[in-house]
Design an enzyme around this catalytic site. Structure first.
Site, short mmCIF file in Angstrom:
data_model
loop_
_atom_site.label_atom_id
_atom_site.label_comp_id
_atom_site.label_asym_id
_atom_site.label_seq_id
_atom_site.Cartn_x
_atom_site.Cartn_y
_atom_site.Cartn_z
N ARG A 18 -6.71 -0.79 -19.52
CA ARG A 18 -7.28 0.18 -18.57
C ARG A 18 -8.43 -0.43 -17.77
O ARG A 18 -8.48 -0.27 -16.54
CB ARG A 18 -7.75 1.44 -19.32
N ASN A 34 -5.00 6.10 -21.17
CA ASN A 34 -4.06 5.92 -22.27
C ASN A 34 -3.35 7.23 -22.55
O ASN A 34 -3.98 8.30 -22.54
CB ASN A 34 -4.79 5.51 -23.56
#
Length: 735
Positions: A18, A34
């Site tokens: 990320r 996520n």
């Protein structure tokens, strides 16, 4: 105005995915987060983007992208003012691609010894690229609150780094420092005496002064001492009740490792990698004689946790014994209370970050520069293996001696960490916990099929029969064969050569020297090593002279002759004519028998010791000669070989036997190929851990034009059986 939604599947959690995408996409608006099954991305842009190319170009070093799904659609206006990382989202489909525990990265190692860095000498330094993952994760959604790091609140400076997109610890879930993170404690006589860096310094001082300690690392505890200190090594032998089995060591750095052992380029590469397994390499420093005993190999690894590096930093040590903290063949200690109560050590050096699941060190060996995995654990487990096609939720229970279980969820197979011999109750309890943990961790609410070994007395198999409704049993050696087919993604016709110690055969006998043919959807046994009578059952495996006596008696039917070969055991041998026996085609037992006949080892103190010592003796002799043997209808008969060795009883026969064994296996394979027209061969089974057997047979087969497949991604021994069990179910093979 366009919007793009994408889902990225693979090993993409716990690797800084990320943060990497945030930095690549922050000039746009939208978000990344996520989810339980993937990483989700939403982007708003004035033009259409090649999102797949952007993702692949900017993925972190430890990420593996399996697939990317994306959709582009038109929007009227922006829904977001910037690009952000959103809170993780749980959903019905869990991520089954969490990373293994990684060894310390180069950047963290540099910071560890940089006096201007605020993490200078921080013994639990980590980042997005390294540190504990699977061992501390509560489930597959790798966020801090789902790990045991949740117990440690980030300080202001760590929180700032965590939120700073330009910082390399941006969204590092294991971020900590000396102020806010877990700490090390020096414990003696069950009392904490020192903490933090003083604790580490005292442990390093103790190691320099012949002390033995317990050290908590990433996945459990090690018993540690100075590897060049005979007194300290003898103390560890006494503690573990392990007088003859070699110990693994941690070298100070790669330069030291090169002085200790002869290392190939590939061995150096994997030692330096973040997997950082134990590498079985040929030793060259005589100071290692205390730890490798009679072995020409040393189990060598580099520091994979910051604490290892600090013990070297605060001492003049070059090499530390680092063996699993347990009694031999017992489960690894990973709970602090068990470590503090462990008898015999001078100190315990522990930290207060909880380990959820114990994970041993992995072990690899290179033969002909090809990787052979002996133990599949830290650094490997639970890496996913992807297969085509949608499958039911399959649980494979593996084998008993070296247990790795496996699960199959849709197109992914996950092999678990290793558990030792399940006949030990503590290990069986650990196996039981491992099964439940795997099913819970990967959110498998219903097992559609449980697969186990066909052995009627395997504890793993009985567990399956008693626990699950839909149980499918697979013959042990066919699963070995199938494990090679799975990892090589091979579905064509193939000859399988499976050589190991013990497996329950379809005819009720003990198999172990097997030749199979896979054609279409059928695996059939076409040949084997000649059946021999084995007296005394399991006792014979622990005392190989009984195997040798059994085989020579079976061949000669002359009990007096057998007694003359083993005059120290006449009272046992004279019982054989009245003793029940098993029938076995085992390859491993042949090596045991020859070792005993040559008086190399009559009684084992650990598994496969006699066969290992036979290999080590064979390596000392340079000859290509072979002894007599016979093959009839694809049955390989070593009776003449054993009779000759019983008469010679010289140590060069160790090499002659290896040469003869490989030549006979090769000749039988050639005959099977001539009959079937198949030129693809799969090798599996614990006997292929023998460097001479693997290298000689591989070279002969490749020279003859065979495509030789073998286990390299998964263990070649019983640790790989579970993935073979899944392959047989997946392919619907008739076995």
């Amino acid at each position: 105005m366009f919007a793009i939604k994408a889902k990225v599947y693979g090993i993409i959690q716990g690797v800084g995915f990320r943060p990497a995408l945030y930095n690549a996409l922050k000039k746009y608006t939208g978000w990344v987060r996520n989810s339980s099954c993937c990483v989700e991305i939403y982007i708003e842009s004035n033009r259409i983007l090649n999102i797949e190319k952007i993702i692949i170009k900017n993925k972190p070093q430890n990420a593996f992208i399996k697939s990317i799904d994306s959709v582009i659609f038109k929007i009227k206006k922006h829904a977001y003012n910037s690009f952000i990382i959103k809170y993780s989202k749980g959903d019905a489909q869990k991520n089954i691609n969490i990373t293994p525990d990684w060894g310390i990265c180069k950047k963290c190692e540099q910071e560890l010894f940089d006096s201007s860095n605020r993490r200078f000498l921080h013994p639990l330094i980590t980042c997005t690229d390294c540190g504990p993952r699977f061992s501390i994760a509560k489930d597959g959604l790798f966020d801090r609150n789902n790990t045991t790091m949740n117990a440690f609140k980030m300080c202001k400076m760590c929180a700032t780094e965590y939120s700073d997109s330009s910082n390399r610890r941006f969204h590092a879930q294991t971020i900590s420092c000396k102020e806010c993170g877990p700490k090390y404690f020096y414990v003696k006589n069950k009392q904490v005496e020192l903490k933090d860096i003083k604790a580490v310094k005292k442990a390093a001082f103790d190691l320099e002064n012949s002390k033995v300690g317990l050290l908590k690392g990433i996945g459990g505890y090690h018993l540690i001492c100075n590897a060049f200190d005979e007194y300290a090594v003898e103390k560890i032998k006494y503690i573990k009740k392990r007088e003859e089995k070699p110990f693994a060591v941690i070298a100070k750095n790669i330069e030291t490792a090169k002085k200790l052992a002869y290392l190939s380029k590939k061995e150096i590469e994997i030692l330096n990698s973040q997997i950082k397994p134990i590498v079985l390499a040929k030793y060259k420093d005589e100071r290692l004689k205390f730890v490798n005993l009679k072995s020409p190999f040393v189990g060598l690894m580099l520091a994979y946790a910051p604490i290892h590096l600090l013990l070297f930093y605060f001492s003049n040590l070059e090499c530390i014994v680092a063996t699993s903290a347990n009694l031999s063949e017992f489960s690894l200690i990973y709970k602090d209370r068990d470590a503090v109560n462990f008898d015999g050590v001078d100190f315990v050096l522990l930290h207060n970050r909880k380990i959820i699941r114990p994970i041993e060190d992995s072990i690899v060996h290179f033969s002909l520069n090809k990787q052979i995995i002996f133990r599949y654990a830290r650094g490997y487990a639970p890496s996913p293996f992807y297969l085509k096609g949608v499958k039911p939720n399959i649980l494979a229970l593996g084998a008993d001696m070296k247990n790795n279980i496996a699960i199959s969820l849709k197109d992914t197979v996950i092999l678990s960490q290793y558990t030792p011999d399940l006949s030990n109750y503590e290990n069986y309890e650990q196996f039981n916990k491992k099964v439940n943990d795997f099913l819970s961790f990967f959110d498998i609410k219903k097992v559609d099929m449980a697969i186990c070994d066909r052995h009627p007395n395997y504890l793993s198999s009985n567990y399956a029969r008693q626990t699950f409704a839909n149980v499918f049993e697979v013959q042990h050696h066919k699963a070995h064969f199938a494990s090679v087919l799975l990892e090589n993604n091979y579905t064509g016709d193939c000859i399988g050569i499976v050589l190991d110690g013990t497996g329950f055969g379809d005819d009720g006998n003990i198999w172990g020297g097997e030749f199979f043919v896979k054609m279409d959807k059928t695996i059939k046994r076409i040949g084997h090593i000649k059946n021999m009578k084995l007296y005394f059952g399991e006792k014979a495996i622990k005392e190989p002279y009984r195997i040798a006596a059994s085989y020579i008696y079976d061949i000669t039917d002359d009990i007096e002759y057998v007694k003359s070969l083993f005059s120290d055991y006449t009272d046992v041998i004279e019982l054989m004519p009245k003793t029940p026996y098993l029938i076995t085609s085992s390859a491993g037992r042949l090596f045991d028998a020859v070792s005993a006949l040559l008086n190399i080892k009559h009684k084992n103190t650990f598994e496969a010791q006699s066969a290992m010592l036979l290999e080590y003796e064979a390596k000392k002799h340079k000859t290509s000669k072979i002894l007599d043997y016979k093959i009839d209808n694809f049955v390989v008969d070593f009776s003449m070989t054993l009779k000759t060795i019983a008469k010679r009883r010289d140590l060069v026969s160790a090499r002659l036997f290896h040469n003869t064994f490989v030549e006979a296996i090769y000749e039988n394979t050639m005959s099977i190929s001539k009959l079937t027209g198949i030129k693809v061969v799969a090798l599996s089974g614990g006997v292929f851990q023998n460097d001479i057997v693997f290298s000689l047979l591989y070279k002969k087969l490749t020279k003859a034009g065979f495509n030789v497949l073998f286990n390299s991604r998964f263990p070649i021994n019983d640790g790989g059986v579970a993935v073979g069990q899944i392959y047989i179910a997946k392919e619907g093979l008739c076995v």
